[in-house]
Design an enzyme around this catalytic site. Structure first.
Site, mmCIF file in Angstrom:
data_model
loop_
_atom_site.group_PDB
_atom_site.id
_atom_site.type_symbol
_atom_site.label_atom_id
_atom_site.label_comp_id
_atom_site.label_asym_id
_atom_site.label_seq_id
_atom_site.Cartn_x
_atom_site.Cartn_y
_atom_site.Cartn_z
ATOM 1 N N GLU A 1 -8.518 120.939 41.248
ATOM 2 C CA GLU A 1 -9.865 121.505 41.303
ATOM 3 C C GLU A 1 -9.820 123.026 41.241
ATOM 4 O OE1 GLU A 1 -12.850 121.521 40.971
ATOM 5 O OE2 GLU A 1 -14.000 120.262 42.323
ATOM 6 N N ASP A 2 -10.934 123.631 40.858
ATOM 7 C CA ASP A 2 -11.004 125.088 40.856
ATOM 8 C C ASP A 2 -11.207 125.646 42.256
ATOM 9 O OD1 ASP A 2 -13.551 123.983 41.018
ATOM 10 O OD2 ASP A 2 -14.415 125.185 39.410
ATOM 11 N N ASP B 1 -15.535 124.100 48.251
ATOM 12 C CA ASP B 1 -16.596 124.880 48.904
ATOM 13 C C ASP B 1 -17.084 124.047 50.100
ATOM 14 O OD1 ASP B 1 -18.762 126.561 49.364
ATOM 15 O OD2 ASP B 1 -19.834 126.030 47.561
ATOM 16 N N PHE C 1 -20.264 134.175 45.892
ATOM 17 C CA PHE C 1 -20.358 133.352 44.688
ATOM 18 C C PHE C 1 -19.461 133.959 43.617
ATOM 19 C CE2 PHE C 1 -21.937 131.762 40.714
ATOM 20 C CZ PHE C 1 -22.034 130.416 40.997
ATOM 21 N N ARG D 1 -16.890 131.341 32.403
ATOM 22 C CA ARG D 1 -15.684 130.542 32.639
ATOM 23 C C ARG D 1 -14.482 131.128 31.910
ATOM 24 N NH1 ARG D 1 -17.445 125.604 34.826
ATOM 25 N NH2 ARG D 1 -19.419 124.841 34.035
HETATM 26 P P1 IMP Z 1 -18.291 121.543 46.862
HETATM 27 O O1 IMP Z 1 -18.656 120.136 46.543
HETATM 28 O O2 IMP Z 1 -19.381 122.251 47.612
HETATM 29 O O3 IMP Z 1 -16.962 121.681 47.562
HETATM 30 O O4 IMP Z 1 -18.257 122.343 45.528
HETATM 31 C C1 IMP Z 1 -17.296 122.245 44.654
HETATM 32 C C2 IMP Z 1 -17.725 122.662 43.265
HETATM 33 O O5 IMP Z 1 -18.779 123.645 43.277
HETATM 34 C C3 IMP Z 1 -16.554 123.287 42.609
HETATM 35 O O6 IMP Z 1 -15.839 122.337 41.887
HETATM 36 C C4 IMP Z 1 -17.158 124.348 41.731
HETATM 37 O O7 IMP Z 1 -17.334 123.817 40.440
HETATM 38 C C5 IMP Z 1 -18.484 124.675 42.348
HETATM 39 N N1 IMP Z 1 -18.404 125.973 43.078
HETATM 40 C C6 IMP Z 1 -18.178 126.165 44.393
HETATM 41 N N2 IMP Z 1 -18.165 127.466 44.715
HETATM 42 C C7 IMP Z 1 -18.387 128.136 43.558
HETATM 43 C C8 IMP Z 1 -18.476 129.550 43.219
HETATM 44 O O8 IMP Z 1 -18.349 130.469 44.047
HETATM 45 N N3 IMP Z 1 -18.701 129.816 41.905
HETATM 46 C C9 IMP Z 1 -18.854 128.848 40.953
HETATM 47 N N4 IMP Z 1 -18.770 127.541 41.220
HETATM 48 C C10 IMP Z 1 -18.537 127.181 42.512
HETATM 49 MG MG MG Z 2 -15.316 122.261 40.065
#
Ligand code: IMP
Ligand code: MG
Length: 176
Positions: free
Chosen positions: A99-100, A103, A153, A166
């Protein structure tokens, strides 16, 4: 429209590549003598997955799935949308989700639960380039992460704002 001039660099291209090399070395040690099945969570993890995989020395198979949770805003929706989650047989395989960023953790939890529900893997681990620990809403932590980030962000190196940025080789945030 946000331009590159509105961005402040958080991690340079070199810092990102160094963190990935360190991760690659750890993964090589942990899976020595094993095969590894990588699952790339598109679209965000595409840059990370391709760069990370080039460091790996074991036999590597890969699959790409597409999940989305962010919508077009700055905050995670908490709802995971499985755009394309078709996977081959993962039974008895060492699976590493790539994963990138983690969050809130909803996306990671959804995917780990989905795989555990459908397969009996030999092992299942999670590798994220970035860990935004402070925002966690779900009890889940990556087995591997490259860099910890605070509550900003971020864009670049796979991360987008409304579909853009991206392609940047670095990771930055929007100056305010
Ligand atoms: P989560 O489900 O809240 O953990 O979010 C995960 C997904 O939200 C990641 O796979 C990202 O694609 C996106 N994401 C979370 N934080 C950021 C950010 O700061 N910038 C851009 N995309 C984000
Ligand atoms: Mg992602």
């Amino acid at each position: 429209m946000i331009t590159e001039n509105d961005l402040k660099i958080l991690f340079s291209k070199e810092q990102i590549q160094e963190a990935i090399k360190v991760l690659g070395d750890r993964i090589n040690k942990d899976y020595a003598g094993e095969e590894l099945f990588l699952i790339c969570v598109l679209k965000g993890a595409v840059m990370f997955m391709t760069d990370l995989s080039k460091h790996l020395k074991m036999p590597v198979d890969m699959e790409f799935i597409r999940l989305s949770s962010y919508g077009s805003g700055f905050t995670s929706s908490g709802k995971v949308n499985a755009v394309d989650i078709s996977l081959p047989d993962l039974n008895e395989k060492n699976v590493l989700i790539v994963e990138d960023i983690i969050d809130t953790g909803h996306t990671a939890k959804f995917l780990v639960d989905f795989i555990n529900h459908n397969f009996k893997t030999k092992s299942l681990k999670f590798c994220s380039l970035l860990d935004k620990k402070i925002k966690r809403e779900v009890d889940i932590d990556p087995d591997y992460y490259g860099l910890e980030v605070d509550d900003k962000f971020l864009v670049g190196y796979g991360l987008d704002y409304d579909g853009f940025y991206r392609n940047l080789p670095y990771i930055g945030y929007i100056k305010i």
